[in-house]
Enzyme design. Structure first.
Site, PDB file in Angstrom:
ATOM      1  N   GLN A 193       0.865  -1.181   0.000  1.00 12.24           N
ATOM      2  CA  GLN A 193       0.000   0.000   0.000  1.00 12.24           C
ATOM      3  C   GLN A 193       0.898   1.226   0.000  1.00 12.24           C
ATOM      4  O   GLN A 193       1.812   1.308   0.811  1.00 12.24           O
ATOM      5  CB  GLN A 193      -0.873  -0.001   1.255  1.00 12.24           C
ATOM      6  CG  GLN A 193      -1.720   1.240   1.449  1.00 12.24           C
ATOM      7  CD  GLN A 193      -3.039   1.174   0.705  1.00 12.24           C
ATOM      8  OE1 GLN A 193      -3.580   0.098   0.525  1.00 12.24           O
ATOM      9  NE2 GLN A 193      -3.523   2.312   0.246  1.00 12.24           N
ATOM     10  N   GLY A 194       0.647   2.132  -0.920  1.00 10.42           N
ATOM     11  CA  GLY A 194       1.452   3.348  -0.982  1.00 10.42           C
ATOM     12  C   GLY A 194       0.570   4.573  -1.018  1.00 10.42           C
ATOM     13  O   GLY A 194      -0.653   4.491  -0.903  1.00 10.42           O
ATOM     14  N   GLY A 195       1.211   5.715  -1.177  1.00 15.56           N
ATOM     15  CA  GLY A 195       0.482   6.972  -1.181  1.00 15.56           C
ATOM     16  C   GLY A 195      -0.450   7.131  -2.369  1.00 15.56           C
ATOM     17  O   GLY A 195      -1.376   7.937  -2.334  1.00 15.56           O
ATOM     18  N   PHE A 196      -0.223   6.366  -3.433  1.00 18.94           N
ATOM     19  CA  PHE A 196      -1.029   6.521  -4.641  1.00 18.94           C
ATOM     20  C   PHE A 196      -2.045   5.402  -4.827  1.00 18.94           C
ATOM     21  O   PHE A 196      -2.815   5.407  -5.769  1.00 18.94           O
ATOM     22  CB  PHE A 196      -0.126   6.581  -5.876  1.00 18.94           C
ATOM     23  CG  PHE A 196       0.827   7.741  -5.851  1.00 18.94           C
ATOM     24  CD1 PHE A 196       0.367   9.032  -5.964  1.00 18.94           C
ATOM     25  CD2 PHE A 196       2.192   7.532  -5.704  1.00 18.94           C
ATOM     26  CE1 PHE A 196       1.240  10.105  -5.938  1.00 18.94           C
ATOM     27  CE2 PHE A 196       3.072   8.597  -5.680  1.00 18.94           C
ATOM     28  CZ  PHE A 196       2.596   9.887  -5.797  1.00 18.94           C
ATOM     29  N   SER A 222      -3.106   0.912  -3.900  1.00 21.20           N
ATOM     30  CA  SER A 222      -2.671  -0.430  -3.502  1.00 21.20           C
ATOM     31  C   SER A 222      -2.104  -1.182  -4.702  1.00 21.20           C
ATOM     32  O   SER A 222      -2.491  -0.935  -5.847  1.00 21.20           O
ATOM     33  CB  SER A 222      -3.854  -1.215  -2.930  1.00 21.20           C
ATOM     34  OG  SER A 222      -4.422  -0.519  -1.843  1.00 21.20           O
ATOM     35  N   VAL A 223      -1.186  -2.117  -4.431  1.00 23.60           N
ATOM     36  CA  VAL A 223      -0.562  -2.917  -5.485  1.00 23.60           C
ATOM     37  C   VAL A 223      -0.906  -4.386  -5.268  1.00 23.60           C
ATOM     38  O   VAL A 223      -0.818  -4.903  -4.150  1.00 23.60           O
ATOM     39  CB  VAL A 223       0.973  -2.758  -5.483  1.00 23.60           C
ATOM     40  CG1 VAL A 223       1.583  -3.485  -6.679  1.00 23.60           C
ATOM     41  CG2 VAL A 223       1.361  -1.287  -5.514  1.00 23.60           C
ATOM     42  N   LYS A 282      -1.350  -1.757 -10.054  1.00 26.30           N
ATOM     43  CA  LYS A 282      -1.530  -0.668  -9.090  1.00 26.30           C
ATOM     44  C   LYS A 282      -2.931  -0.102  -9.282  1.00 26.30           C
ATOM     45  O   LYS A 282      -3.296   0.365 -10.365  1.00 26.30           O
ATOM     46  CB  LYS A 282      -0.481   0.430  -9.281  1.00 26.30           C
ATOM     47  CG  LYS A 282      -0.696   1.613  -8.367  1.00 26.30           C
ATOM     48  CD  LYS A 282       0.592   2.303  -7.964  1.00 26.30           C
ATOM     49  CE  LYS A 282       1.354   1.526  -6.928  1.00 26.30           C
ATOM     50  NZ  LYS A 282       2.323   2.318  -6.166  1.00 26.30           N
ATOM     51  N   ASP A 332       9.050  10.846  -4.599  1.00 24.70           N
ATOM     52  CA  ASP A 332       8.814   9.905  -3.494  1.00 24.70           C
ATOM     53  C   ASP A 332       9.827   8.766  -3.572  1.00 24.70           C
ATOM     54  O   ASP A 332       9.484   7.592  -3.464  1.00 24.70           O
ATOM     55  CB  ASP A 332       7.380   9.371  -3.517  1.00 24.70           C
ATOM     56  CG  ASP A 332       6.960   8.780  -2.167  1.00 24.70           C
ATOM     57  OD1 ASP A 332       7.639   9.068  -1.160  1.00 24.70           O
ATOM     58  OD2 ASP A 332       5.966   8.033  -2.126  1.00 24.70           O
TER      59      ASP A 332
END
Length: 324
Positions: free
Chosen positions: A19-22, A24-25, A39, A136
């Protein structure tokens, strides 16, 4: 869309990679057996369908051996998906901060990874047709292929989420605390030198095997940058290499990389190298300037309470959102 849903078992939690700032993967497998990473972007980019597609077409043309390849995209209603090549060894932090796996990253391999990330950054900043500033750069955004070669991921996402105004300032700061340059975190001004700052932090994490957000040394809780600075002043930084792989150390290379890292995290952008200079510093024996003492930001519990309203925290990304 149906193909991706099938490949990811309808975005099943068991297939979630992170899970990232942009967004989920998820890991997926196509009918022909090819593994992919999907993504699923959060809906906060503010981009319309046409803008999104135009941006993806541009970004998909960026190809370099140290960038993760964008294979395609899918847009349906509010759903926006990016499809990437799957990296079998996941991200650099999986190895770097694991007590067993880190042993696979001896100094020669760490030095290769450092140089590979710098090459990818040089391509993004100078050699690509877009001139992308990542915004990032961090260990979890460096993926490793089957031969442990580093590949920068998410290299187009900050640009997509902010439109194309990425050379001066932004109304919304995206990034991760600890990796963000002072001028970017507090004023929204960003440039090539903002990425250089993040690279410097990343470089020092690779050398020490320590995570900047968790590191605290001594009674006064020294930050990683403060600890590295003191060590560099006392011994030239040659003793900073992760103790678990210290027997593979090339002292001159390690010391030089520590100095490069210190130069990258200088408080003033003008004191940091640009990406071309950085690449030269890492691949030649040219003389290096002496770094000034970096600015150390010590995060205490009191600080955290002040920033709680500004910071969104999840397992991977801490984003500071500032209005202008």
């Amino acid at each position: 869309m149906n193909t991706i849903q099938t490949a990811t078992n309808n975005f099943n939690l068991s297939n979630k990679l992170g899970q990232g700032g942009f967004g989920s993967v998820y890991k997926g497998k196509l009918q022909d057996g090819e593994e992919i990473a999907v993504k699923r972007l959060s809906s906060s980019s503010g981009q319309g369908k046409e803008e999104f597609i135009n941006e993806i077409v541009l970004i998909s043309k960026l190809q370099h051996r140290n960038l993760v390849r964008v294979l395609g995209f899918c847009v349906e209603g509010e759903e926006k998906l990016l499809i990437y090549e799957f990296m079998v060894n996941k991200s650099l932090d999986t190895f770097l901060f694991d007590s067993t796996l880190k042993l696979e990253l001896d100094w020669p391999k760490r030095f290769d990874i450092i140089q590979g990330i710098a090459r990818g950054l040089l391509y993004l900043h100078r050699d690509s047709r877009l001139g992308v500033i990542h915004r990032d750069l961090k260990v979890s955004n460096i993926l490793l292929d089957e031969k442990m070669n580093p590949k920068i991921s998410d290299f187009g996402l900050a640009r997509m989420f902010q439109g194309t105004e990425y050379q001066d300032n932004t109304r919304r700061v995206v990034g991760t605390l600890g990796y963000m340059s002072p001028e970017y975190a507090w004023t929204g001004v960003f440039s090539e030198k903002s990425d250089i700052y993040s690279f410097g932090v990343l470089l020092l994490e690779i050398i020490t095997g320590e995570k900047i957000s968790r590191f605290s040394y001594g009674e006064d809780g020294k930050t990683l940058l403060a600890y590295v600075w003191e060590s560099w002043c006392e011994t030239g930084g040659v003793d900073l290499l992760d103790k678990d792989v210290a027997d593979s150390c090339q002292p001159l290379e390690v010391g030089r990389c520590v100095q490069v890292g210190m130069l990258c995290v200088q408080h003033q952008p003008v004191d940091r190298p640009n990406t071309l200079e950085l690449m030269s510093m890492l691949t030649t024996a040219s003389d290096l300037p002496s770094p000034k003492q970096p600015t150390f930001v010590v995060h205490t519990r009191d600080d955290e309470s002040q920033f709680r309203d500004l910071i969104t925290i999840n397992e991977i990304t801490q984003s500071v959102v500032l209005g202008r």
